[in-house]
Design an enzyme around this catalytic site. Sequence first.
Site, PDB file in Angstrom:
ATOM      1  N   TYR A  25       0.798  -1.239   0.000  1.00  0.00           N
ATOM      2  CA  TYR A  25       0.000   0.000   0.000  1.00  0.00           C
ATOM      3  C   TYR A  25       0.823   1.278   0.000  1.00  0.00           C
ATOM      4  O   TYR A  25       0.260   2.372  -0.036  1.00  0.00           O
ATOM      5  CB  TYR A  25      -0.944  -0.013   1.216  1.00  0.00           C
ATOM      6  CG  TYR A  25      -1.918  -1.178   1.179  1.00  0.00           C
ATOM      7  CD1 TYR A  25      -2.851  -1.294   0.144  1.00  0.00           C
ATOM      8  CD2 TYR A  25      -1.895  -2.175   2.153  1.00  0.00           C
ATOM      9  CE1 TYR A  25      -3.735  -2.361   0.089  1.00  0.00           C
ATOM     10  CE2 TYR A  25      -2.783  -3.248   2.105  1.00  0.00           C
ATOM     11  CZ  TYR A  25      -3.697  -3.343   1.078  1.00  0.00           C
ATOM     12  OH  TYR A  25      -4.572  -4.394   1.023  1.00  0.00           O
ATOM     13  N   ALA A  80     -11.707  -3.927   2.625  1.00  0.00           N
ATOM     14  CA  ALA A  80     -12.172  -5.314   2.500  1.00  0.00           C
ATOM     15  C   ALA A  80     -13.686  -5.415   2.336  1.00  0.00           C
ATOM     16  O   ALA A  80     -14.191  -6.435   1.843  1.00  0.00           O
ATOM     17  CB  ALA A  80     -11.712  -6.116   3.719  1.00  0.00           C
ATOM     18  N   HIS A  83     -15.389  -6.572  -0.964  1.00  0.00           N
ATOM     19  CA  HIS A  83     -15.574  -7.962  -1.363  1.00  0.00           C
ATOM     20  C   HIS A  83     -16.677  -8.661  -0.574  1.00  0.00           C
ATOM     21  O   HIS A  83     -16.982  -9.826  -0.841  1.00  0.00           O
ATOM     22  CB  HIS A  83     -14.248  -8.718  -1.178  1.00  0.00           C
ATOM     23  CG  HIS A  83     -13.037  -7.921  -1.594  1.00  0.00           C
ATOM     24  ND1 HIS A  83     -12.849  -7.523  -2.896  1.00  0.00           N
ATOM     25  CD2 HIS A  83     -12.001  -7.396  -0.884  1.00  0.00           C
ATOM     26  CE1 HIS A  83     -11.715  -6.820  -2.963  1.00  0.00           C
ATOM     27  NE2 HIS A  83     -11.191  -6.723  -1.759  1.00  0.00           N
ATOM     28  N   ASP A  90     -25.823  -1.504  -1.320  1.00  0.00           N
ATOM     29  CA  ASP A  90     -27.214  -1.050  -1.316  1.00  0.00           C
ATOM     30  C   ASP A  90     -27.321   0.415  -0.903  1.00  0.00           C
ATOM     31  O   ASP A  90     -28.187   1.146  -1.402  1.00  0.00           O
ATOM     32  CB  ASP A  90     -28.059  -1.913  -0.366  1.00  0.00           C
ATOM     33  CG  ASP A  90     -28.376  -3.289  -0.940  1.00  0.00           C
ATOM     34  OD1 ASP A  90     -28.070  -3.527  -2.130  1.00  0.00           O
ATOM     35  OD2 ASP A  90     -28.931  -4.121  -0.201  1.00  0.00           O
ATOM     36  N   GLU A 101     -15.017   4.077  -7.352  1.00  0.00           N
ATOM     37  CA  GLU A 101     -14.345   3.157  -6.428  1.00  0.00           C
ATOM     38  C   GLU A 101     -12.843   3.191  -6.705  1.00  0.00           C
ATOM     39  O   GLU A 101     -12.425   3.153  -7.862  1.00  0.00           O
ATOM     40  CB  GLU A 101     -14.907   1.748  -6.695  1.00  0.00           C
ATOM     41  CG  GLU A 101     -14.320   0.666  -5.832  1.00  0.00           C
ATOM     42  CD  GLU A 101     -14.906  -0.715  -6.211  1.00  0.00           C
ATOM     43  OE1 GLU A 101     -15.979  -0.763  -6.872  1.00  0.00           O
ATOM     44  OE2 GLU A 101     -14.281  -1.713  -5.870  1.00  0.00           O
ATOM     45  N   LEU A 104      -5.917   1.100  -3.896  1.00  0.00           N
ATOM     46  CA  LEU A 104      -4.493   1.410  -4.029  1.00  0.00           C
ATOM     47  C   LEU A 104      -3.771   0.305  -4.787  1.00  0.00           C
ATOM     48  O   LEU A 104      -2.959   0.573  -5.675  1.00  0.00           O
ATOM     49  CB  LEU A 104      -3.877   1.550  -2.628  1.00  0.00           C
ATOM     50  CG  LEU A 104      -4.355   2.768  -1.826  1.00  0.00           C
ATOM     51  CD1 LEU A 104      -4.276   2.483  -0.343  1.00  0.00           C
ATOM     52  CD2 LEU A 104      -3.546   3.988  -2.190  1.00  0.00           C
ATOM     53  N   SER A 105      -4.053  -0.931  -4.418  1.00  0.00           N
ATOM     54  CA  SER A 105      -3.379  -2.074  -5.033  1.00  0.00           C
ATOM     55  C   SER A 105      -4.197  -2.579  -6.220  1.00  0.00           C
ATOM     56  O   SER A 105      -5.387  -2.238  -6.357  1.00  0.00           O
ATOM     57  CB  SER A 105      -3.221  -3.193  -3.996  1.00  0.00           C
ATOM     58  OG  SER A 105      -4.509  -3.672  -3.593  1.00  0.00           O
ATOM     59  N   ARG A 110      -4.139  -9.983  -7.094  1.00  0.00           N
ATOM     60  CA  ARG A 110      -3.904 -10.497  -5.744  1.00  0.00           C
ATOM     61  C   ARG A 110      -4.747 -11.759  -5.493  1.00  0.00           C
ATOM     62  O   ARG A 110      -5.151 -12.430  -6.434  1.00  0.00           O
ATOM     63  CB  ARG A 110      -4.184  -9.383  -4.731  1.00  0.00           C
ATOM     64  CG  ARG A 110      -3.263  -8.165  -4.953  1.00  0.00           C
ATOM     65  CD  ARG A 110      -3.521  -7.073  -3.944  1.00  0.00           C
ATOM     66  NE  ARG A 110      -3.241  -7.532  -2.575  1.00  0.00           N
ATOM     67  CZ  ARG A 110      -3.653  -6.886  -1.473  1.00  0.00           C
ATOM     68  NH1 ARG A 110      -4.333  -5.757  -1.596  1.00  0.00           N
ATOM     69  NH2 ARG A 110      -3.369  -7.364  -0.285  1.00  0.00           N
ATOM     70  N   ARG A 114     -10.123 -11.216  -3.606  1.00  0.00           N
ATOM     71  CA  ARG A 114     -10.152  -9.769  -3.871  1.00  0.00           C
ATOM     72  C   ARG A 114     -10.591  -9.451  -5.294  1.00  0.00           C
ATOM     73  O   ARG A 114     -10.711  -8.287  -5.674  1.00  0.00           O
ATOM     74  CB  ARG A 114      -8.772  -9.156  -3.622  1.00  0.00           C
ATOM     75  CG  ARG A 114      -8.296  -9.256  -2.197  1.00  0.00           C
ATOM     76  CD  ARG A 114      -7.001  -8.477  -1.970  1.00  0.00           C
ATOM     77  NE  ARG A 114      -6.273  -9.010  -0.842  1.00  0.00           N
ATOM     78  CZ  ARG A 114      -6.485  -8.671   0.439  1.00  0.00           C
ATOM     79  NH1 ARG A 114      -7.380  -7.761   0.735  1.00  0.00           N
ATOM     80  NH2 ARG A 114      -5.787  -9.215   1.404  1.00  0.00           N
TER      81      ARG A 114
HETATM   82  C1  DQA Z   1      -7.768  -2.220  -0.867  1.00  0.00           C
HETATM   83  C2  DQA Z   1      -7.849  -3.651  -1.392  1.00  0.00           C
HETATM   84  C3  DQA Z   1      -8.703  -4.517  -0.472  1.00  0.00           C
HETATM   85  O1  DQA Z   1      -8.745  -5.844  -0.962  1.00  0.00           O
HETATM   86  C4  DQA Z   1      -8.122  -4.527   0.925  1.00  0.00           C
HETATM   87  O2  DQA Z   1      -8.958  -5.278   1.788  1.00  0.00           O
HETATM   88  C5  DQA Z   1      -7.890  -3.159   1.461  1.00  0.00           C
HETATM   89  C6  DQA Z   1      -7.285  -2.162   0.569  1.00  0.00           C
HETATM   90  C7  DQA Z   1      -6.816  -1.357  -1.724  1.00  0.00           C
HETATM   91  O3  DQA Z   1      -6.896  -0.137  -1.604  1.00  0.00           O
HETATM   92  O4  DQA Z   1      -5.985  -1.881  -2.458  1.00  0.00           O
HETATM   93  O5  DQA Z   1      -8.105  -2.879   2.624  1.00  0.00           O
HETATM   94  O6  DQA Z   1      -9.060  -1.652  -0.951  1.00  0.00           O
END
Ligand code: DQA
Length: 147
Positions: A25, A80, A83, A90, A101, A104-105, A110, A114
């Site tokens: 991150y 998280a 997911h 809703d 949306e 970061l990753s 991954r 995810r």
């Molecule tokens: C995240 C990706 C999610 O899977 C993870 O649970 C996070 C960070 C990201 O910004 O890459 O908390 O949302």
Amino acid sequence: MIPVKILVMHGPNLNLLGTREPEVYGRETLADIDAALIALGANAGAQILSFQSNHEGGLIDRIHQAKSEGVVAIIINPGAYTHTSIALRDAIAAVAIPTFEVHLSNVHARESFRHQSLIAPVTVGQIVGCGPLGYQLALRAVLARLK
Ligand code: DQA
């Protein structure tokens, strides 16, 4: 001119950015990310409201509040809950505020859990894998839509 309000939302564990798994991150903190967005927004006549919560209900309550506040767009990294949370999805659908949306990753590169976002179908778009810059890209997309 009254600035338009744009809500930036950060989900669980994102308060730990800077020290949380920096190899995934990065080293920027949430305060760094928000500061860059506030500056970018100010230049464009937008007020950035930032909210972080580790609680699903807190995030949902904030989305409901956004409707009555006249927020014109939401940028959200649901962490998280992306997911898992039908309730968050809703809430976004219920208020019908255009939402982007951000992750970061690159969630698609991954673990398989995810790969699915329950949030994405109720968003305008999704930006993944660009690190903190992803939030700024989302803000630029919001501002372009408002023009
Ligand atoms: C995240 C990706 C999610 O899977 C993870 O649970 C996070 C960070 C990201 O910004 O890459 O908390 O949302």
